[in-house]
Write a protein that holds these residues in place. Structure first.
Motif, short mmCIF file in Angstrom:
data_model
loop_
_atom_site.label_atom_id
_atom_site.label_comp_id
_atom_site.label_asym_id
_atom_site.label_seq_id
_atom_site.Cartn_x
_atom_site.Cartn_y
_atom_site.Cartn_z
N PRO A 266 0.75 -1.18 0.25
CA PRO A 266 0.18 0.21 0.36
C PRO A 266 1.20 1.10 -0.16
N SER A 267 0.39 1.88 -0.83
CA SER A 267 1.20 3.58 -1.63
C SER A 267 2.92 3.77 -1.38
N LEU A 268 3.38 2.15 -1.86
CA LEU A 268 4.85 2.41 -2.07
C LEU A 268 4.91 1.32 -3.75
N PHE A 269 5.85 1.88 -3.54
CA PHE A 269 6.07 1.20 -5.67
C PHE A 269 7.57 0.35 -5.99
N GLU A 270 7.92 -0.03 -6.43
CA GLU A 270 9.52 -0.23 -6.96
C GLU A 270 9.39 -0.12 -8.45
N VAL A 271 10.62 0.93 -8.59
CA VAL A 271 11.37 1.56 -9.61
C VAL A 271 11.36 0.95 -10.93
N ILE A 272 10.75 0.20 -11.59
CA ILE A 272 11.13 -0.72 -12.48
C ILE A 272 11.60 -0.03 -13.95
N GLU A 273 11.74 0.34 -13.93
CA GLU A 273 12.38 1.49 -15.76
C GLU A 273 12.62 2.58 -15.24
N ASN A 274 13.83 3.14 -15.50
CA ASN A 274 13.79 4.51 -15.56
C ASN A 274 14.64 5.43 -16.96
N GLU A 275 14.20 6.66 -17.03
CA GLU A 275 14.38 6.87 -17.95
C GLU A 275 14.84 8.66 -17.69
N ASN A 276 16.00 9.08 -17.56
CA ASN A 276 16.27 10.14 -17.60
C ASN A 276 16.38 11.25 -16.51
N SER A 277 15.32 9.86 -15.01
CA SER A 277 14.83 11.00 -14.08
C SER A 277 16.50 9.96 -13.34
N THR B 256 12.76 2.24 -4.13
CA THR B 256 11.33 1.86 -3.45
C THR B 256 10.75 3.41 -3.57
N VAL B 257 9.46 4.08 -3.55
CA VAL B 257 9.34 4.73 -3.57
C VAL B 257 7.61 5.22 -2.94
N GLU B 258 7.43 5.80 -1.95
CA GLU B 258 6.31 6.08 -1.15
C GLU B 258 5.57 7.43 -2.09
N CYS B 259 3.76 6.70 -2.16
CA CYS B 259 3.53 8.39 -3.06
C CYS B 259 2.20 7.88 -2.63
N SER B 260 0.72 8.31 -2.00
CA SER B 260 -0.48 8.19 -1.69
C SER B 260 -1.57 8.71 -2.67
N CYS B 261 -0.88 9.84 -4.09
CA CYS B 261 -1.81 10.23 -4.77
C CYS B 261 -1.19 9.88 -6.34
N PHE B 262 -1.30 10.02 -7.03
CA PHE B 262 -1.00 10.78 -8.39
C PHE B 262 -1.97 11.11 -9.11
N THR B 263 -1.59 12.87 -9.61
CA THR B 263 -2.56 13.91 -10.40
C THR B 263 -1.82 14.09 -11.48
N GLN B 264 -3.07 13.94 -12.49
CA GLN B 264 -2.75 14.21 -13.52
C GLN B 264 -2.17 16.10 -14.14
N HIS B 265 -1.57 16.39 -14.13
CA HIS B 265 -0.79 17.29 -14.69
C HIS B 265 -0.32 18.22 -13.57
N ALA B 266 0.55 17.51 -12.59
CA ALA B 266 0.61 18.08 -11.02
C ALA B 266 1.88 17.36 -10.71
N PRO B 267 2.30 17.95 -10.20
CA PRO B 267 3.95 17.84 -9.53
C PRO B 267 3.74 16.00 -9.18
N ALA B 268 4.30 15.44 -8.89
CA ALA B 268 4.03 14.27 -7.98
C ALA B 268 5.29 13.75 -6.56
N LEU C 95 15.38 9.80 0.83
CA LEU C 95 15.27 11.09 -0.05
C LEU C 95 13.45 11.36 -0.30
N SER C 96 13.49 13.11 -0.50
CA SER C 96 12.41 13.47 -0.88
C SER C 96 12.67 14.11 -2.55
N TYR C 97 11.69 13.39 -3.68
CA TYR C 97 11.80 13.71 -4.55
C TYR C 97 10.43 14.39 -4.54
#
Length: 187
Positions: free
Chosen positions: A123-134, A141-153, A165-167
């Motif tokens: 819950p609210s935890l994701f593994e980065v499985i692909e990355n380009e230029n970030s 592993t990243v924690e995020c509670s909400c993804f919003t279109q056209h807004a920062p994550a 780290l915060s990102y």
């Protein structure tokens, strides 16, 4: 410059108002691979000290590093496309991660030319499985509670042998996300 200072403070989640704050920012930039900028230089940028006079202009290196911290390629790109993150209502599309099934994959895209693919592992935890230029890395592993279109994550990043780290992804123009369903990764 004022907009840059505000955007950096918003990105790091703290106001730069004490010597310890400038040490924190200097260390953060070094850890994120942006090069070393001394706390004293950062104090000059913020006007905390004025030993170089009122007309102090930061070097191109300093401006580029601060712009890159915000997700831009350089100072010029920030000046053209940068925008301050300001409070506002949002009624667009979003997904609360607590409602996403485990093993769901989501792709995030943001400017300039960044893309990551995440797998929901808890819950609210994701593994980065692909990355380009970030600055995220496959295996983070990243924690995020909400993804919003056209807004920062906003993420909390957990990386082996490094303090959390915060990102922020898409600080200038936001992110665009696509949720993948099925085992073949289709939308």
């Amino acid at each position: 410059m004022e907009r840059l200072r505000c955007d950096v403070e918003q990105r790091i989640g703290r106001t730069l108002a004490s010597p310890a704050d400038f040490v924190f920012l200097s260390d953060l930039m070094r850890r994120e691979g942006l090069g070393y900028i001394s706390p004293t230089t950062l104090k000059r940028v913020w006007g905390y000290i004025s030993d170089k006079g009122e007309g102090y202009t930061p070097s191109n290196f300093t401006l580029r590093a601060l712009s890159r911290l915000l997700g831009f390629g350089d100072w010029q790109e920030y000046c053209v496309g940068g925008c301050s993150l300001q409070s506002q209502e949002y009624t667009g599309e979003y997904v609360e991660t607590r409602f996403m099934p485990l093993d769901t994959e989501i792709s995030l895209v943001w400017q300039p030319n960044r893309r990551v693919r995440l797998r929901h592992i808890r819950p609210s935890l994701f593994e980065v499985i692909e990355n380009e230029n970030s600055r995220l890395r496959v295996g983070d592993t990243v924690e995020c509670s909400c993804f919003t279109q056209h807004a920062p994550a906003f993420f909390r990043v957990f990386r082996a042998n490094v303090a959390p780290l915060s990102y922020v992804a898409g600080s200038a123009r936001g992110i665009f996300y696509v949720i993948h369903s099925g085992t073949d990764g289709t939308v």
